[in-house]
Write a protein that holds these residues in place. Sequence first.
Motif, PDB file in Angstrom:
ATOM      1  N   ALA A 202       0.821  -1.218   0.000  1.00  0.00           N
ATOM      2  CA  ALA A 202       0.000   0.000   0.000  1.00  0.00           C
ATOM      3  C   ALA A 202       0.852   1.265   0.000  1.00  0.00           C
ATOM      4  N   ASN A 204       3.303   1.810  -2.124  1.00  0.00           N
ATOM      5  CA  ASN A 204       4.079   1.709  -3.370  1.00  0.00           C
ATOM      6  C   ASN A 204       4.096   3.003  -4.176  1.00  0.00           C
ATOM      7  N   GLY A 205       3.390   4.034  -3.725  1.00  0.00           N
ATOM      8  CA  GLY A 205       3.415   5.301  -4.435  1.00  0.00           C
ATOM      9  C   GLY A 205       2.593   5.304  -5.720  1.00  0.00           C
ATOM     10  N   GLY A 206       1.797   4.258  -5.930  1.00  0.00           N
ATOM     11  CA  GLY A 206       0.919   4.268  -7.101  1.00  0.00           C
ATOM     12  C   GLY A 206       1.097   3.087  -8.035  1.00  0.00           C
ATOM     13  N   LEU A 335      -1.642   1.634 -14.955  1.00  0.00           N
ATOM     14  CA  LEU A 335      -1.863   0.257 -14.510  1.00  0.00           C
ATOM     15  C   LEU A 335      -2.922  -0.467 -15.338  1.00  0.00           C
TER      16      LEU A 335
END
Lengths: 637, 223
Positions: A202, A204-206, A335
């Motif tokens: 969570a 991971n910065g995106g 993503l």
Amino acid sequence: MHLLKSRVPKLWLTARRNRQEIIKAGLNRRELFKMGLLTSGGYLVAKSGLSAWASGGCDAGDCQLGCSPPTTPFIDPLRIPPILPSRPVTDLTPAPQECPNNAINPATGLPFEGRGQYNGVLRPGTDCFQFFRRFPPEDFFITRARENTRFRITSDPHIPDQTIWGFNLGGNDPAITPGPTIVDTYDGARVVRRFNELPPQAQNGGFGVPEISTHFHNFHDAPETDGSPCRFFFRGQYYDYYRTMQTAGFDDPNTDPAERQLEFQSTLWYHDHRVGHTAENVYKGLLGFELLFNQFDTGDETTGFRLPSFPQFDIPLALTDKLIDPGTGKICFDLFGLDGLIGDKLLVNGVLQPFFEVQKRRYRFRVLDGGPSRFYELFLTNPDNPKQSIPYFVIANDGNLLPAPVRFPTSSGSGARISVAERVDIIIDFKALARDLGVKRLWLENRLEQVNGRAPTGKILPAGRPENVLVEFRLVGNAVRDNSVDPADPTVRFYALPPRPTPRITRRFRFERGNGQWQVNGRFMDCDEIRFTVNRNSAERWILENNSGGWQHPIHIHLEEFQIVRRNGQLIQPGDVEFSRKDVVRLQFNEKIELLTRFRDFRGDYPMHCHNTIHEDHAMMLLWAVQDDANDNNTRP
Amino acid sequence: MTAMTRRTWLAALGLLPAAGLVSWAEASGKSPNKETHAWQDIPPRELIRRRHLPDVALVTHEGKSVRFYDDLIKDKKVVINCVYTRCQGICVPVTANLVRVQKLLGDRVGRDIFFYSITLKPEEDGPAALERYAALHGVGPGWSFLTGKPEDIEKLRTMLGFRYADPAEDADKSNHVGMIRMGNEPYLRWSACPGQAAAAWIAKDILLEMDGPTRPAATAKSG
């Protein structure tokens, strides 16, 4: 089929019309590009076009081509990754084991070592190192995959710190990308211990998944140490990657020992290979160089092949393209994209369009296409006289020195083209260029137009556009002593190609797309399915086909290098840059590639896959295995 | 086989690699002057929501009105694909495959993993048509079929990436994207796999996506 042919001209027309309107309004091309309204390909902002312009630009979250903020090229020097130190293996605690160290770490509740896990599940008793007792490790490297939240891609104060994932020098130092360069020679087995110290999912910065498997791209390795897609390991674990450091054929009675000297490799790299998440993890920074030397390619220009000395005059260049969120200024990743990701910011060794001061002599540059989806065609341009044709020599394709140097641009004016994961080593003679052409600075450019993740358009853009420059070389000082070999000398020879083996069988693979699903022979990646098994110490002919006129795929095969025999029925001839040992082949529009490859020494499962990492993550991959006397005769597996 | 050993060779290089270290020290640590540009401090999760997860109004096959982000996605583990009830092509094998996946996942579906199938033809597929479709395929609880206003559905489809870059290809609904999207929204973890992959593999992949972030190491200190 042929979608591109029918679609592109219309796009061009629209883009041109829009551009003309803006030009009428009094802005020139460079201003538009700086404002982020024009892509490097010359298109207006792809999706919203003029509406983005009308509303004052792109919005936060618009992670797309043309929306990155303006940046300034050539304000930062090229960074060269440091060399990862090594030590005698007796210093390594706990000592590396033949079979995985699967004792439970009370701090994590997981096995200390992630080896032996397959697709996230521990399979006790598996993935013991092959040939460990025959070649006991002598030295080790240690490195930690970590986050770095204060990484600079430029000193431009307008661009904020970036959060990257990379590797460090093994201590408590920050991670960098590309990670430290591993330098090695063929003189004793090694262990590379990699710790996974990435942040929780969570945080991971995106984008980025903190489950990793580090592939040693192009090396001749066993599956348990290859960094295979299904052998990822978790935060808090380490993984020992063991290397025999033997050239291919060491356990094959049919390989002439003298031939094994033709299997030496030079420019390799490591990168994450976590199935389904490779693109975001490598884009986040989990890659680095791994360079091998031997008694011919010595790293010393007074010995062997006399190639420019490492590390002063032998420089790795990792090319990556990024998108930057127009709202946050942070590198972003789509993503949800399926086609591939093309960035509008070019980074070399993690620096945005750097400059590099060079002496007037020859340099060797090891150029890597670090992905995720862009193809490059490399040209040198004198910005003070862009009409000059500037020569360079390709001496290696992928990890391997060519039989002899090949001059570029070619007689038809083409540059050296590379797709994702391909490498070329080039030699530039700055002394000759300064003397003969009056060159004071030189741009290494990518002039191949690519506007989406599907494929390059094939159009070669004009020389001398700043947005296409990878590195600006600045020639400094007077001509200096240079003991390195002159690649323009027609008598220069490196390794001959190993003799072509007789294939036991021909297998065919069609790389295609149906309902947006990437597939090989109509099927999809599955960690639990081995599609076919080849005989250990045998050779096969593989035919790779792409029946599409809209997509191109860089196809990578693990374990051993192949030789491309024919491209679309045409024999690859000596003097061609593809007359080489290869580990990636560009499967271009409507192409058929015939290649020969061998499967020596190791047993177990390996992948073949598209190295456009977006396609790869969406199942354009298959697993095959090597076993003794399998005699699997499936010709379209 | 080699005359040269790496250690003696590296020693011969002397301190040269240290030059690289100096410039790398500058790669992190120096902060720019933040006042020069007003960057927005938007959490990454919020950026993903803005870009991909519109909060459009939808209706389920059970006739329930829902909001896509607030009710179906936020804080949830989800599996999403696209279908339409009169589809003769890819919807049939993919729906059948997802039914197998649902059985393999057992009571996790509906408990902490949710399946959503979005119609591509909202003008044809009202809740009743979707209800019949779900019943016909033997869909179990925890799996909602979704319809809504055509413009909202179109927005949802494109933002979720179930689209082709080529407009002509994108317009052909019979050739629509057969991918299945997996999302673990609070963990910013999104991926996709082909809907026609083996059901056992899809089920495993879903569990890795959903359970990966909360396995023990994720909360423990790394060594």
